[in-house]
Design a protein around this motif. Structure first.
Motif, PDB file in Angstrom:
ATOM      1  N   MET A   1       0.833  -1.209   0.000  1.00 48.05           N
ATOM      2  CA  MET A   1       0.000   0.000   0.000  1.00 48.05           C
ATOM      3  C   MET A   1       0.867   1.258   0.000  1.00 48.05           C
ATOM      4  N   ILE A   2       1.874   1.284   0.867  1.00 47.94           N
ATOM      5  CA  ILE A   2       2.676   2.502   1.043  1.00 47.94           C
ATOM      6  C   ILE A   2       3.243   2.986  -0.290  1.00 47.94           C
ATOM      7  N   GLU A   3       3.831   2.086  -1.049  1.00 53.58           N
ATOM      8  CA  GLU A   3       4.511   2.512  -2.270  1.00 53.58           C
ATOM      9  C   GLU A   3       3.527   2.960  -3.349  1.00 53.58           C
ATOM     10  N   SER A   4       2.236   2.713  -3.147  1.00 57.61           N
ATOM     11  CA  SER A   4       1.264   3.103  -4.149  1.00 57.61           C
ATOM     12  C   SER A   4       0.652   4.479  -3.867  1.00 57.61           C
ATOM     13  N   LEU A   5       1.041   5.105  -2.760  1.00 54.08           N
ATOM     14  CA  LEU A   5       0.490   6.428  -2.464  1.00 54.08           C
ATOM     15  C   LEU A   5       1.005   7.447  -3.474  1.00 54.08           C
ATOM     16  N   PRO A   6       0.187   8.464  -3.763  1.00 53.00           N
ATOM     17  CA  PRO A   6       0.627   9.480  -4.735  1.00 53.00           C
ATOM     18  C   PRO A   6       1.788  10.292  -4.166  1.00 53.00           C
ATOM     19  N   PRO A   7       2.628  10.840  -5.046  1.00 56.55           N
ATOM     20  CA  PRO A   7       3.734  11.684  -4.575  1.00 56.55           C
ATOM     21  C   PRO A   7       3.218  13.001  -4.026  1.00 56.55           C
ATOM     22  N   CYS A   8       4.039  13.668  -3.253  1.00 51.89           N
ATOM     23  CA  CYS A   8       3.684  14.969  -2.683  1.00 51.89           C
ATOM     24  C   CYS A   8       3.405  15.968  -3.801  1.00 51.89           C
ATOM     25  N   PRO A   9       2.278  16.667  -3.756  1.00 52.09           N
ATOM     26  CA  PRO A   9       1.960  17.645  -4.808  1.00 52.09           C
ATOM     27  C   PRO A   9       2.832  18.885  -4.723  1.00 52.09           C
ATOM     28  N   GLU A  10       3.481  19.124  -3.597  1.00 51.21           N
ATOM     29  CA  GLU A  10       4.319  20.304  -3.425  1.00 51.21           C
ATOM     30  C   GLU A  10       5.736  20.071  -3.937  1.00 51.21           C
ATOM     31  N   CYS A  11       6.347  18.995  -3.485  1.00 51.15           N
ATOM     32  CA  CYS A  11       7.764  18.792  -3.804  1.00 51.15           C
ATOM     33  C   CYS A  11       8.024  17.503  -4.572  1.00 51.15           C
ATOM     34  N   ARG A  12       6.972  16.773  -4.902  1.00 49.07           N
ATOM     35  CA  ARG A  12       7.066  15.520  -5.657  1.00 49.07           C
ATOM     36  C   ARG A  12       7.822  14.416  -4.915  1.00 49.07           C
ATOM     37  N   SER A  13       7.989  14.596  -3.630  1.00 49.34           N
ATOM     38  CA  SER A  13       8.612  13.527  -2.852  1.00 49.34           C
ATOM     39  C   SER A  13       7.759  12.270  -2.949  1.00 49.34           C
ATOM     40  N   THR A  14       8.422  11.146  -3.056  1.00 45.37           N
ATOM     41  CA  THR A  14       7.678   9.894  -3.116  1.00 45.37           C
ATOM     42  C   THR A  14       7.668   9.186  -1.765  1.00 45.37           C
ATOM     43  N   TYR A  15       8.120   9.895  -0.709  1.00 47.20           N
ATOM     44  CA  TYR A  15       8.137   9.279   0.614  1.00 47.20           C
ATOM     45  C   TYR A  15       6.847   9.559   1.393  1.00 47.20           C
ATOM     46  N   THR A  16       5.811   9.877   0.634  1.00 51.19           N
ATOM     47  CA  THR A  16       4.502  10.118   1.214  1.00 51.19           C
ATOM     48  C   THR A  16       4.096   9.005   2.180  1.00 51.19           C
ATOM     49  N   TYR A  17       3.518   9.403   3.284  1.00 45.08           N
ATOM     50  CA  TYR A  17       2.937   8.375   4.139  1.00 45.08           C
ATOM     51  C   TYR A  17       1.523   8.768   4.531  1.00 45.08           C
ATOM     52  N   GLU A  18       0.764   7.782   4.965  1.00 48.67           N
ATOM     53  CA  GLU A  18      -0.653   7.967   5.201  1.00 48.67           C
ATOM     54  C   GLU A  18      -0.907   8.229   6.672  1.00 48.67           C
ATOM     55  N   GLY A  19      -1.491   9.398   6.970  1.00 46.73           N
ATOM     56  CA  GLY A  19      -1.927   9.687   8.328  1.00 46.73           C
ATOM     57  C   GLY A  19      -3.333   9.165   8.503  1.00 46.73           C
ATOM     58  N   GLU A  20      -3.985   9.601   9.575  1.00 51.47           N
ATOM     59  CA  GLU A  20      -5.313   9.064   9.849  1.00 51.47           C
ATOM     60  C   GLU A  20      -6.313   9.484   8.767  1.00 51.47           C
ATOM     61  N   THR A  21      -6.317  10.771   8.418  1.00 55.37           N
ATOM     62  CA  THR A  21      -7.233  11.229   7.377  1.00 55.37           C
ATOM     63  C   THR A  21      -6.502  11.989   6.281  1.00 55.37           C
ATOM     64  N   LEU A  22      -5.217  12.238   6.483  1.00 53.68           N
ATOM     65  CA  LEU A  22      -4.449  13.026   5.533  1.00 53.68           C
ATOM     66  C   LEU A  22      -3.259  12.236   5.048  1.00 53.68           C
ATOM     67  N   LEU A  23      -2.742  12.656   3.899  1.00 51.67           N
ATOM     68  CA  LEU A  23      -1.448  12.160   3.470  1.00 51.67           C
ATOM     69  C   LEU A  23      -0.404  13.169   3.941  1.00 51.67           C
ATOM     70  N   ASN A  24       0.750  12.699   4.300  1.00 54.14           N
ATOM     71  CA  ASN A  24       1.796  13.560   4.835  1.00 54.14           C
ATOM     72  C   ASN A  24       3.069  13.402   4.030  1.00 54.14           C
TER      73      ASN A  24
END
Ligand SMILES: [Zn+2]
Length: 113
Positions: A1-24
């Motif tokens: 699941m983790i690796e399928s999260l979208p990249p950060c829209p601000e800096c395109r980082s692919t280390y996005t992680y899933e918070g409770e209701t938000l992506l971080n």
């Protein structure tokens, strides 16, 4: 699941992680709401391989005995507005005359509305 999260829209980082209701984003600290289906979510396909989605209409392709009763869902029964769920019975739906029930995707076929 983790690796399928979208990249950060601000800096395109692919280390996005899933918070409770938000992506971080751990790199720039940006937080944004999780919208739309998460890629990589388990796909649910019908008996012939059509991809199913919430709200689809399907028909039952064989008589299905109802657990704990003598009732049967007849082949050809049309089921509207299905909802996909996790589990053995991966379709949640409501059938007129029967009520809310879980179906298995391998016993249905998608139909055009
Ligand atoms: Zn970022």
């Amino acid at each position: 699941m983790i690796e399928s999260l979208p990249p950060c829209p601000e800096c395109r980082s692919t280390y996005t992680y899933e918070g409770e209701t938000l992506l971080n984003c751990p790199e720039c600290g940006h937080e944004w709401p999780l919208t739309g289906p998460v890629e990589g979510r388990t796909e649910v396909r019908d008996s012939v391989g059509n991809l199913l989605a919430d709200g689809d209409t399907v028909t039952v392709i064989k008589d299905l005995k109802l657990k704990g009763s003598s009732g049967v869902i007849k082949v050809g029964t049309k089921v509207r507005s299905i909802r996909l769920v996790d589990g053995d019975h991966d379709i949640d739906c409501r059938i007129p005359g029967i009520g809310a029930i879980g179906l298995k995707s391998q016993f249905v076929k998608k139909v055009a509305d």
